[in-house]
Design a protein around this motif. Structure first.
Motif, PDB file in Angstrom:
ATOM      1  N   GLU A  25       0.919  -1.247  -0.009  1.00  0.00           N
ATOM      2  CA  GLU A  25       0.021  -0.041   0.032  1.00  0.00           C
ATOM      3  C   GLU A  25       1.123   1.292   0.126  1.00  0.00           C
ATOM      4  N   ARG A  26       0.076   2.521  -0.477  1.00  0.00           N
ATOM      5  CA  ARG A  26       0.945   3.754  -0.439  1.00  0.00           C
ATOM      6  C   ARG A  26       0.723   4.463   0.983  1.00  0.00           C
ATOM      7  N   VAL A  27       1.533   4.891   1.596  1.00  0.00           N
ATOM      8  CA  VAL A  27       1.319   5.429   3.107  1.00  0.00           C
ATOM      9  C   VAL A  27       1.818   6.823   3.111  1.00  0.00           C
ATOM     10  N   ILE A  28       1.112   8.048   3.364  1.00  0.00           N
ATOM     11  CA  ILE A  28       1.533   9.143   3.735  1.00  0.00           C
ATOM     12  C   ILE A  28       1.403   9.429   5.167  1.00  0.00           C
ATOM     13  N   GLY A  29       2.575   9.852   5.855  1.00  0.00           N
ATOM     14  CA  GLY A  29       2.555   9.816   7.254  1.00  0.00           C
ATOM     15  C   GLY A  29       2.903  11.297   7.664  1.00  0.00           C
ATOM     16  N   ILE A  30       2.044  11.736   8.661  1.00  0.00           N
ATOM     17  CA  ILE A  30       2.226  13.030   9.380  1.00  0.00           C
ATOM     18  C   ILE A  30       2.439  12.798  10.679  1.00  0.00           C
ATOM     19  N   ASP A  31       3.679  13.613  11.204  1.00  0.00           N
ATOM     20  CA  ASP A  31       3.889  13.658  12.744  1.00  0.00           C
ATOM     21  C   ASP A  31       4.511  14.730  13.082  1.00  0.00           C
ATOM     22  N   ALA A  32       4.339  15.478  14.356  1.00  0.00           N
ATOM     23  CA  ALA A  32       4.977  16.470  14.869  1.00  0.00           C
ATOM     24  C   ALA A  32       6.248  16.483  15.627  1.00  0.00           C
ATOM     25  N   ILE A  33       6.445  14.931  15.825  1.00  0.00           N
ATOM     26  CA  ILE A  33       7.703  14.750  16.495  1.00  0.00           C
ATOM     27  C   ILE A  33       7.759  15.518  17.796  1.00  0.00           C
ATOM     28  N   THR A  34       6.635  15.673  18.567  1.00  0.00           N
ATOM     29  CA  THR A  34       6.856  16.441  19.767  1.00  0.00           C
ATOM     30  C   THR A  34       7.719  15.540  20.779  1.00  0.00           C
ATOM     31  N   ASP A  35       8.261  16.444  21.893  1.00  0.00           N
ATOM     32  CA  ASP A  35       9.256  15.782  22.823  1.00  0.00           C
ATOM     33  C   ASP A  35       8.519  15.145  23.969  1.00  0.00           C
ATOM     34  N   TYR A  36       7.142  14.733  24.017  1.00  0.00           N
ATOM     35  CA  TYR A  36       6.680  14.057  25.074  1.00  0.00           C
ATOM     36  C   TYR A  36       7.571  12.771  25.616  1.00  0.00           C
ATOM     37  N   TYR A  37       8.081  12.222  24.716  1.00  0.00           N
ATOM     38  CA  TYR A  37       9.255  11.385  24.836  1.00  0.00           C
ATOM     39  C   TYR A  37      10.297  11.491  23.900  1.00  0.00           C
ATOM     40  N   ASP A  38      11.630  10.903  24.087  1.00  0.00           N
ATOM     41  CA  ASP A  38      12.766  11.031  23.400  1.00  0.00           C
ATOM     42  C   ASP A  38      12.424  10.960  21.969  1.00  0.00           C
ATOM     43  N   PRO A  39      12.556  12.068  21.183  1.00  0.00           N
ATOM     44  CA  PRO A  39      12.321  12.018  19.821  1.00  0.00           C
ATOM     45  C   PRO A  39      13.198  11.170  19.025  1.00  0.00           C
ATOM     46  N   ARG A  40      14.390  10.936  19.620  1.00  0.00           N
ATOM     47  CA  ARG A  40      15.213   9.893  18.633  1.00  0.00           C
ATOM     48  C   ARG A  40      14.332   8.401  18.495  1.00  0.00           C
ATOM     49  N   MET A  41      13.585   8.068  19.359  1.00  0.00           N
ATOM     50  CA  MET A  41      13.019   6.770  19.139  1.00  0.00           C
ATOM     51  C   MET A  41      12.102   7.021  17.963  1.00  0.00           C
ATOM     52  N   LYS A  42      11.589   8.248  17.968  1.00  0.00           N
ATOM     53  CA  LYS A  42      10.469   8.409  16.779  1.00  0.00           C
ATOM     54  C   LYS A  42      11.206   8.654  15.469  1.00  0.00           C
ATOM     55  N   ARG A  43      12.644   8.995  15.470  1.00  0.00           N
ATOM     56  CA  ARG A  43      13.070   9.136  14.302  1.00  0.00           C
ATOM     57  C   ARG A  43      13.596   7.783  13.920  1.00  0.00           C
ATOM     58  N   GLU A  44      13.998   6.829  14.763  1.00  0.00           N
ATOM     59  CA  GLU A  44      14.419   5.594  14.399  1.00  0.00           C
ATOM     60  C   GLU A  44      13.203   4.726  13.889  1.00  0.00           C
ATOM     61  N   ASN A  45      11.826   5.024  14.511  1.00  0.00           N
ATOM     62  CA  ASN A  45      10.588   4.513  13.967  1.00  0.00           C
ATOM     63  C   ASN A  45      10.599   4.988  12.195  1.00  0.00           C
ATOM     64  N   LEU A  46      10.896   6.139  12.156  1.00  0.00           N
ATOM     65  CA  LEU A  46      10.629   6.621  10.773  1.00  0.00           C
ATOM     66  C   LEU A  46      11.833   6.220   9.927  1.00  0.00           C
ATOM     67  N   ARG A  47      13.070   6.123  10.271  1.00  0.00           N
ATOM     68  CA  ARG A  47      14.001   5.589   9.529  1.00  0.00           C
ATOM     69  C   ARG A  47      13.574   4.072   8.933  1.00  0.00           C
ATOM     70  N   SER A  48      13.247   3.355   9.741  1.00  0.00           N
ATOM     71  CA  SER A  48      12.351   1.985   9.208  1.00  0.00           C
ATOM     72  C   SER A  48      11.467   2.069   8.029  1.00  0.00           C
ATOM     73  N   LEU A  49      10.994   3.172   8.034  1.00  0.00           N
ATOM     74  CA  LEU A  49       9.980   3.463   6.959  1.00  0.00           C
ATOM     75  C   LEU A  49      10.165   4.150   5.652  1.00  0.00           C
ATOM     76  N   THR A  50      11.182   4.979   6.011  1.00  0.00           N
ATOM     77  CA  THR A  50      11.635   5.760   4.670  1.00  0.00           C
ATOM     78  C   THR A  50      12.348   5.046   3.631  1.00  0.00           C
ATOM     79  N   SER A  51      12.671   3.808   4.030  1.00  0.00           N
ATOM     80  CA  SER A  51      13.419   3.163   2.869  1.00  0.00           C
ATOM     81  C   SER A  51      12.549   2.619   1.665  1.00  0.00           C
TER      82      SER A  51
END
Length: 325
Positions: A25-51
């Motif tokens: 499927e095609r996926v368009i993702g939106i996220d503000a990457i807030t700092d409620y918890y460590d944004p590095r975890m969110k960046r890592e989550n994105l890294r697994s998708l952006t390929s």
């Protein structure tokens, strides 16, 4: 399917995106990457998708996002974004919950109404809307009675989904998640804290006496529920429980973790949090009947998978132990 996923860098959001991409499927993702918890975890989550060439990401809040443009060609909206957590929803922080959970949902629903081709809006609600329910397992017909400002905002957003369905025919479905766990879980959530501390041999903080009981739901099962809700025919404004079927206490979970880690746990009990409920348990009769969904991962199986993830994430430095509290 072309899907728009809000909160795509978060726990459920990135897991759902990965599953949809694996299906082609095609996926368009939106996220503000807030700092409620460590944004590095969110960046890592994105890294697994952006390929994936089928993934498109926009780092922006829903209030600022060009939703009319982003929704062109979208058939399904998965609204996973929101401000999480019971503890921080009290006091001055409530304004953040009101904006991110209620106002953002209304903005998204208005945009979905204007768009051509949106066949389903699936909203991530929460079992927190029930509070201390009168009956267990709790069915969707139970009158909601949230015990925290967080629960109030999740219920308000759910009502908005039902209102837009009833008044304008917008095809919404709200899924009430019961304590989602598994690989990728937020660092402030209990299982990540417990499993990480067990691995490191550090102190485990339990809020309350540990006898509070929960219905835990594995993240892959939650993902399947979202996909089922997007594909099955259902009444606009429908609401479904998504519950794993467990009925265990926090102390019983800790005993399982001790076995998994083969270590004696250093557990410290502290005062419970205002707004925390004594028990949750979801009746899944409706979602089984209407969407054909049933949970497939047992609590023991899910804990094993999350323990493997927690150890690897700590050792890689992505999950910083000083941020876990």
């Amino acid at each position: 399917m072309t899907a728009l996923i809000t909160g795509v860098a978060g726990f459920v959001g990135h897991s759902l995106a990965a599953a949809l991409l694996a299906r082609g499927e095609r996926v368009i993702g939106i996220d503000a990457i807030t700092d409620y918890y460590d944004p590095r975890m969110k960046r890592e989550n994105l890294r697994s998708l952006t390929s994936s060439p089928d993934f498109e990401f926009h780092e922006i809040s829903l209030a600022q996002a060009p939703l009319d443009e982003l929704l062109k060609g979208v058939t399904t909206v998965f609204h996973q974004a929101g401000q999480p957590g019971v503890r921080k929803s009290w006091g001055r922080d409530f304004a953040t919950y009101s904006v991110n959970n209620v106002e953002a949902t209304q903005i998204l629903l208005e945009a979905a109404m204007r768009a051509d081709g949106v066949e389903k809006v699936v909203y991530a609600s929460s079992s927190s809307i029930y509070g201390d329910a009168e009956k267990y397992p709790t069915s969707e017909s139970t009158i909601p009675s949230p015990r925290s400002p967080y629960g109030v905002t999740k219920l308000a957003a759910e009502h908005l989904c039902s209102l837009y369905a009833a008044n304008f025919g917008l095809p919404t479905v709200s899924l009430r998640y019961f304590t989602v766990y598994g690989p990728g879980q937020r660092p402030d959530m209990a299982f990540t804290r417990f499993l990480t501390a067990a691995h490191l041999g550090s102190e485990i903080t339990v809020l309350g006496d540990g006898e509070q009981r929960r219905d835990f739901t594995y993240v892959a099962d939650v993902v399947r529920a979202n996909i089922a809700a997007s594909e099955a025919s259902s009444q606009p404004g429908a609401v479904y429980n998504v519950a794993g079927g467990s009925n265990v206490s926090v102390n019983e979970v800790l005993a399982t973790i001790a076995t998994l880690s083969d270590k004696k746990l250093n557990i410290v009990y502290k005062k419970s949090v205002a707004g925390d409920v004594r028990r949750t348990g979801g009746d899944t009769t409706a979602i089984r009947r209407d969407l054909g969904w049933t949970p497939s991962v047992s609590l023991n199986q899910g804990l094993e998978q999350q323990f493997v993830w927690a150890k690897a994430t700590v050792e890689s430095g992505i999950l910083r132990t000083e941020t876990i509290s």
